[in-house]
Design an enzyme around this catalytic site. Structure first.
Site, mmCIF file in Angstrom:
data_model
loop_
_atom_site.group_PDB
_atom_site.id
_atom_site.type_symbol
_atom_site.label_atom_id
_atom_site.label_comp_id
_atom_site.label_asym_id
_atom_site.label_seq_id
_atom_site.Cartn_x
_atom_site.Cartn_y
_atom_site.Cartn_z
ATOM 1 N N HIS A 99 0.472 6.862 4.824
ATOM 2 C CA HIS A 99 2.342 6.516 4.559
ATOM 3 C C HIS A 99 2.453 5.027 4.800
ATOM 4 O O HIS A 99 2.063 4.558 5.889
ATOM 5 C CB HIS A 99 2.327 7.029 6.525
ATOM 6 C CG HIS A 99 3.323 7.038 6.822
ATOM 7 N ND1 HIS A 99 4.263 5.923 7.838
ATOM 8 C CD2 HIS A 99 4.533 8.471 7.611
ATOM 9 C CE1 HIS A 99 5.127 6.240 7.904
ATOM 10 N NE2 HIS A 99 5.442 7.671 7.352
ATOM 11 N N PHE A 100 2.409 4.318 4.031
ATOM 12 C CA PHE A 100 2.614 5.763 2.575
ATOM 13 C C PHE A 100 1.899 5.272 1.277
ATOM 14 O O PHE A 100 1.852 3.767 1.844
ATOM 15 C CB PHE A 100 3.975 5.496 1.870
ATOM 16 C CG PHE A 100 5.209 5.832 3.118
ATOM 17 C CD1 PHE A 100 5.420 7.610 3.046
ATOM 18 C CD2 PHE A 100 5.795 5.435 3.860
ATOM 19 C CE1 PHE A 100 5.758 8.373 4.007
ATOM 20 C CE2 PHE A 100 6.536 5.787 4.767
ATOM 21 C CZ PHE A 100 7.148 7.485 4.510
#
Length: 175
Positions: A71-72
């Site tokens: 993420h991410f």
């Protein structure tokens, strides 16, 4: 006998996640990786902004935490929902700590504001919840306001976090 210390280390939190701190069938913290703090530094039944209870917890941040990898990709940030969940976890822990029975579930919140991010270069996250109300009946309900700080800057504020403890009604899933 419930464990009523004023602070808890990581091993204590894992014991809570295994159902060993407040008794079988009562409030539990999630186990890693969903356990979102490393220690509870303070818990009181009469402190906090509203004089009805207070919990403070900490997470040591490092770039190897599981959520940064996904993420991410190439833009790592702790999902805001995990910081929110940490505050719900703390309200549920408080309810178990004061004697509530049954497993806990997050029930919602009134308002949430994010004004910053938890990035891999942050050293420490501090979570704080101030209990506003505890309703003790068949359903135990805790309502609290909370915040999250990253390296001493408050970046999340939550109002009216709601967590309930319910008498066990669901049957365990056979494995």
């Amino acid at each position: 006998m419930r464990d009523r210390r004023s602070s808890y280390e990581y091993e204590d939190l894992l014991a809570c996640g295994r159902g060993e701190l407040f008794g079988a069938g009562n409030a539990q913290l999630p186990l890693p990786p969903m356990l979102m703090f490393d220690r509870i530094t303070t818990i009181t039944e009469d402190g906090g902004e509203f004089g009805k209870g207070h919990v403070r917890a900490e997470l040591d941040v490092n770039p190897d935490l599981w959520f940064f990898a996904c993420h991410f990709k190439n833009d790592p940030v702790m999902p805001g929902c995990l910081g929110l969940d940490a505050m719900w976890q703390m309200v549920g822990f408080f309810l178990g700590w004061v004697g509530g029975e049954g497993p806990g579930r997050a029930l919602g919140l009134g308002e949430l504001k994010f004004t910053g991010q938890v990035l891999p270069n942050i050293s420490k996250v501090v979570y704080n919840v101030d209990i506003k109300r505890v309703m003790r009946s068949k359903l135990w309900l805790g309502i609290a306001d909370g915040w999250l700080s990253a390296d001493d800057e408050i970046i999340y504020r939550a109002k009216d976090l709601k967590v309930g403890l319910f008498k066990q009604t669901a049957q365990p899933v056979a494995g």
